[in-house]
Design a protein around this motif. Structure first.
Motif, PDB file in Angstrom:
ATOM      1  N   UNK A 177      49.701  -0.119  21.634  1.00 57.80           N
ATOM      2  CA  UNK A 177      48.521  -0.326  22.731  1.00 57.80           C
ATOM      3  C   UNK A 177      48.012  -1.631  22.621  1.00 57.80           C
ATOM      4  N   UNK A 178      48.213  -2.524  21.472  1.00 57.92           N
ATOM      5  CA  UNK A 178      47.689  -3.753  21.353  1.00 57.92           C
ATOM      6  C   UNK A 178      48.239  -4.766  22.430  1.00 57.92           C
ATOM      7  N   UNK A 179      49.487  -4.377  23.174  1.00 61.10           N
ATOM      8  CA  UNK A 179      49.970  -5.081  23.923  1.00 61.10           C
ATOM      9  C   UNK A 179      50.031  -4.355  25.366  1.00 61.10           C
ATOM     10  N   UNK A 180      48.983  -4.699  26.260  1.00 53.87           N
ATOM     11  CA  UNK A 180      49.075  -3.629  27.315  1.00 53.87           C
ATOM     12  C   UNK A 180      50.307  -3.781  28.118  1.00 53.87           C
ATOM     13  N   UNK A 181      51.051  -2.839  28.811  1.00 52.93           N
ATOM     14  CA  UNK A 181      52.252  -2.915  29.446  1.00 52.93           C
ATOM     15  C   UNK A 181      53.441  -2.626  28.806  1.00 52.93           C
ATOM     16  N   UNK A 182      53.294  -2.497  27.438  1.00 50.93           N
ATOM     17  CA  UNK A 182      54.525  -1.846  26.728  1.00 50.93           C
ATOM     18  C   UNK A 182      54.763  -0.187  27.086  1.00 50.93           C
ATOM     19  N   UNK A 183      53.721   0.361  26.912  1.00 45.84           N
ATOM     20  CA  UNK A 183      53.530   1.909  27.011  1.00 45.84           C
ATOM     21  C   UNK A 183      53.985   2.211  28.433  1.00 45.84           C
ATOM     22  N   UNK A 184      53.649   1.139  29.376  1.00 41.84           N
ATOM     23  CA  UNK A 184      54.039   1.771  30.864  1.00 41.84           C
ATOM     24  C   UNK A 184      55.683   1.858  30.972  1.00 41.84           C
ATOM     25  N   UNK A 185      56.525   1.229  30.272  1.00 43.87           N
ATOM     26  CA  UNK A 185      57.933   1.267  30.485  1.00 43.87           C
ATOM     27  C   UNK A 185      58.662   1.987  29.274  1.00 43.87           C
ATOM     28  N   UNK A 186      57.861   2.492  28.431  1.00 41.75           N
ATOM     29  CA  UNK A 186      58.370   3.346  27.239  1.00 41.75           C
ATOM     30  C   UNK A 186      59.164   4.529  27.786  1.00 41.75           C
ATOM     31  N   UNK A 187      59.881   4.737  26.628  1.00 39.05           N
ATOM     32  CA  UNK A 187      60.858   6.287  26.871  1.00 39.05           C
ATOM     33  C   UNK A 187      60.428   7.374  26.015  1.00 39.05           C
TER      34      UNK A 187
END
Ligand SMILES: Nc1ncnc2c1ncn2[C@@H]1O[C@H](COP(=O)(O)OP(=O)(O)O)[C@@H](O)[C@H]1O
Ligand SMILES: [Mg+2]
Length: 159
Positions: free
Chosen positions: A109-119
């Motif tokens: 969550x330190x880099x917004x956007x990663x969680x959005x495309x995670x599996x």
């Protein structure tokens, strides 16, 4: 799926079971490892990476940000974003070059956007004297992998 982990060994066993539930070629996959400092994210990552065929040390990526592993099932990237605070820094570290591999990400969550495309999300919480893990499939691919986890891990221990 939520399970109590009484000790470090139980954290490792759960990670190994997740590794066993992965396709033979891990391919393009993003796993989020969330939890406070000391919750067991690196312990989990280390056991998972070893279960995928790595036999050496698994150094912390806290300072290097990314540690790559060339394993039989494909490239695995152990990522720790604790020291990252923007998408800009991620680009600098060559995030998109990790795209085709299996990315295991601490502090996503330190880099917004990663969680959005995670599996898959693995959340570790303190539950003294052990930990609680909650594993969630986020994408269709991730849900299939989580569904393959040994059902025994979904069962609460008697105490
Ligand atoms: N299920 C557990 N119960 C108790 N202690 C655990 C458990 N899993 C891991 N630990 C311990 O907690 C610490 C976790 O450290 P680490 O994996 O580096 O955490 P993080 O990467 O989340 O900061 C280690 O000392 C490890 O031995
Ligand atoms: Mg860590």
């Amino acid at each position: 799926m939520s399970v109590f982990l009484p000790d470090e060994g139980a954290t490792a066993v759960l990670a190994e079971r997740l590794g066993a539930a992965m396709p033979e070629q891990t391919g393009r996959l993003t796993l989020l490892l969330r939890g406070d400092l000391g919750a067991g994210k690196s312990t989990f990552a280390r056991a998972l990476i070893r279960s995928l065929g790595h036999s050496g040390a698994v150094p912390s990526p806290t300072y290097t940000l990314v540690e790559p592993y060339d394993l039989p099932g494909g490239m695995v990237y152990h990522v720790d974003l604790y020291r990252v605070s923007s998408e800009e820094e991620l680009r600098y570290l060559g995030w998109t070059e990790l795209d085709e591999g299996f990315r295991i990400v601490e502090w996503p969550d330190r880099a917004p956007g990663i969680a959005a495309s995670a599996d898959i999300s693995v959340e570790l919480e303190y539950e003294e004297p052990g930990r609680r893990a909650t594993i969630t499939g986020l994408s269709a691919h991730g849900k299939r992998i989580v569904a393959r986890l040994d059902p025994a891990t979904a069962t609460e221990p008697v105490n």
